[in-house]
Write a protein that holds these residues in place. Structure first.
Motif, PDB file in Angstrom:
ATOM      1  N   ASN A  14     -14.892  50.927  50.292  1.00 34.73           N
ATOM      2  CA  ASN A  14     -15.500  50.982  48.949  1.00 34.73           C
ATOM      3  C   ASN A  14     -14.484  50.644  47.867  1.00 34.73           C
ATOM      4  O   ASN A  14     -14.778  49.888  46.943  1.00 34.73           O
ATOM      5  N   LEU A  35     -20.423  54.063  44.785  1.00 34.56           N
ATOM      6  CA  LEU A  35     -19.719  53.248  43.801  1.00 34.56           C
ATOM      7  C   LEU A  35     -20.308  53.493  42.422  1.00 34.56           C
ATOM      8  O   LEU A  35     -21.429  53.982  42.285  1.00 34.56           O
ATOM      9  N   ALA A  82     -15.015  53.799  42.825  1.00 34.21           N
ATOM     10  CA  ALA A  82     -15.467  54.027  44.202  1.00 34.21           C
ATOM     11  C   ALA A  82     -14.946  55.345  44.750  1.00 34.21           C
ATOM     12  O   ALA A  82     -13.845  55.769  44.426  1.00 34.21           O
ATOM     13  N   GLN A 136     -24.026  49.817  50.251  1.00 30.92           N
ATOM     14  CA  GLN A 136     -23.326  50.878  49.522  1.00 30.92           C
ATOM     15  C   GLN A 136     -24.240  51.401  48.407  1.00 30.92           C
ATOM     16  O   GLN A 136     -24.895  50.600  47.725  1.00 30.92           O
TER      17      GLN A 136
END
Ligand code: SF4
Length: 440
Positions: free
Chosen positions: A378, A435, A430, A408
Motif C-alpha cells: 500500500n 489508503l 496508506a 485496495q
C-alpha cells in the motif's frame, strides 16, 4: 395490493452468503418485503449463517436469543414476526436449531431458499425445515431482476458447491457437488445488473475457477464473455483453487483489460506434508509456479490468500515453511485463521492436535508478517494516480469510499456525485489495510 413489510437479513461468512442474502431479498420483494438495517420492527428476520469456524454456531444461537425477545415484544403488541435461519449452519444442523430454538419458524439451506414464498405460506401453520439438495438448481427459479440491488459493484454467483473435499472443510457437505450455471443465464444476469448501474461484476463460486459452463473455455472464457457486455468496466472473481488455475484463466489476466489485477488464491499452508493431510492435492512449489506464470502475464498483479495455522500435525518446521512461502510470494491482502475442527469433517478426527497456546503464537507471527507485506504494498502506491470505483459513502461529509484496481480500500474527499463512477485518484496516504486519496 401487497402491504409493505419490513425484512431484516443478517449475513455471516463468505461472499456467496452475501449474494444469497441479496437474492432472498429479491425473491421477497414482490411480496412487499423491504430490507431494513435493524431487526427492531421487522416482520421477518433471516439469519444467513456460516459454518466455517467453531464459534459460528454459537454466534447464531446468541443472536437467536435476541430475536426471540424481539418476537415476544412484537407479539405483546399484536404483531407477528417470522424468524428464519438460513445458510450452512441451517444445512448442517437444522434439526438441532429447531430443537434448541422452538420460536424459530423456518430453517432452510443454501440450495432451497428459492422456495421462500411457499415456505412462508406453510409457516403460518407449522414450523418448516428444508435442507434438501433439490435436483433442479435454485438458480432456475431465482428472479432475473435484482430488485433490491444498490451500488455500482455486484456479486454474481456462477458456480456453487465443491468436489475437492479438503479435510478441514464443510462446504462439500453444506453446499453440495460442483454446479456451473449456463453462460446465457450469467450474461442475462450481468445485463440486468448493468441496467441497474453496475459497472463492476465479482464472479463468485466456492471453487469459481472450476467453472465449466457449456460454450466457453472455463472461467477464462466466461470472463471474456462477461467483458463483452457493454458497460461492464471491471471484473473480479473469487474464490479459486490452485489446481484449477488453467492456461486460459492465466492468459485472461494478460489479455482482458476489464479483468482487474487482483487474484485471491487460497493456499492454506506452505508445507507439502500439511497440504497432503489437508487433501489439497498440490504442492507449495506448484503454488509458487502458478504465481510466477500469472506475474509473467500481469507483473503488477496484487495477490491475496487464506492460511490455516495449527492444523493437526503442524510442527514448527511446517509452520516455518508457510512463513517462507509468504516471504517468497509477497501478498497484498490475506486472511489467516487458527484451525478449528468442524463436525463431520475428516480432520476433526485427526491426531496430533496443536496446543491452543502454540496456535495463538503462530497466528500472531503470521498476521504480523502479512500485515507488513500489505503495508509495504500500500505504501508503494502513495503518490501514484489510480482508477478508483467509488462504491460507498465515507466516514465524514464529502468523503467517498472506493476500490482501486488492486482491490485496495480507499477513502477520498470528493464530490458525492462521483458515487458509482470510476475516477482518477492520487494516493496520498496508506496503512496496511487502506489508503487515502485526493481526486486528481
Ligand atoms: S476447495 Fe475450498 S470450498 Fe472446496 S473443500 Fe476445499 S476449502 Fe472447501
Amino acid at each position: 395490493m401487497v402491504t409493505e413489510k419490513k425484512l431484516f437479513i443478517k449475513t455471516w461468512g463468505c461472499q456467496m452468503n452475501v449474494y444469497d442474502s441479496n437474492r432472498m431479498a429479491d425473491i421477497l420483494h414482490p411480496l412487499g418485503y423491504r430490507a431494513v438495517d435493524t431487526p427492531d420492527n421487522a416482520d421477518m428476520v433471516i439469519l444467513n449463517t456460516c459454518h466455517i469456524r467453531e464459534k459460528a454456531t454459537d454466534k447464531v444461537f446468541s443472536d437467536l436469543g435476541r430475536m426471540r425477545e424481539h418476537k415476544e415484544n412484537r407479539k405483546a403488541g399484536g404483531k407477528k414476526t417470522l424468524i428464519a435461519v438460513a445458510g450452512c449452519v441451517a444445512q448442517a444442523e437444522g434439526d438441532v436449531i429447531l430443537d434448541r430454538a422452538p420460536y424459530v419458524d423456518m430453517v432452510f439451506g443454501p440450495q432451497s431458499y428459492h422456495t421462500l414464498p411457499e415456505m412462508i405460506i406453510k409457516a403460518t401453520g407449522e414450523r418448516v425445515i428444508n435442507t434438501d439438495f433439490p435436483v433442479e438448481s435454485k438458480f432456475d427459479s431465482l428472479p432475473t431482476d435484482h430488485a433490491s440491488h444498490k451500488g455500482p459493484a455486484a456479486f454474481l454467483s456462477i458456480q456453487e458447491g465443491c468436489d475437492k473435499f479438503c479435510t478441514f472443510c464443510v462446504v462439500p457437505y453444506t453446499r453440495g457437488a460442483e454446479y456451473s450455471r449456463p453462460v446465457a443465464a450469467i450474461i442475462e444476469e450481468t445485463k440486468k445488473l448493468r441496467d441497474r448501474g453496475v459497472v463492476e461484476i465479482v464472479l463468485l463460486g466456492q471453487n469459481v475457477n472450476a467453472y465449466h459452463g457449456e460454450g466457453v473455455k472455463g472461467l477464462g472464457g466466461l470472463i471474456e464473455a462477461v467483458a463483452a457486455v457493454d458497460g461492464i468496466e471491471r471484473i473480479r472473481y473469487m474464490t479459486s483453487h490452485p489446481r484449477d488455475m488453467d492456461d486460459e484463466l492465466i492468459a485472461a489476466h494478460g489479455d482482458i483489460p476489464q479483468l482487474m489485477p487482483f487474484l485471491h488464491l487460497p493456499v492454506q499452508s506452505g508445507s507439502d506434508e500439511i497440504l497432503k493431510t489437508m487433501n489439497r492435492k498440490h504442492s507449495a512449489d506448484h503454488f509458487r509456479d502458478i504465481i510466477a506464470r500469472v506475474r509473467k502475464v500481469r507483473p503488477d498483479i496484487a495477490l491475496s490468500s487464506d492460511f490455516i495455522v495449527g492444523f493437526p500435525g503442524e510442527s514448527e518446521k511446517h509452520f516455518e515453511e508457510t512463513l517462507q512461502l509468504i516471504r517468497d510470494v509477497g501478498f497484498t491482502a490475506s486472511y489467516s485463521f487458527k484451525y478449528s475442527a468442524r463436525p463431520g469433517t475428516p480432520a476433526a478426527n485427526m491426531q496430533g492436535l496443536v496446543p491452543e497456546k502454540a496456535k495463538d503464537e503462530r497466528v500472531q507471527v503470521i498476521q504480523r508478517l502479512l500485515y507488513d507485506q500489505h503495508e509495504k504494498f500500500n505504501k508503494a502506491t502513495v503518490g501514484k494516480t489510480l482508477d478508483v470505483l467509488f462504491d460507498g459513502y465515507g466516514r465524514s461529509e464529502n468523503q467517498l469510499h472506493g476500490r482501486t484496481p488492486y482491490n485496495q480500500a480507499i477513502h477520498a474527499t470528493t464530490d458525492l456525485n462521483n458515487f458509482g463512477k470510476i475516477v482518477k485518484v492520487e494516493v496520498s496516504g496508506a496503512t496496511g489495510s487502506s489508503l487515502t486519496g485526493l481526486v486528481a
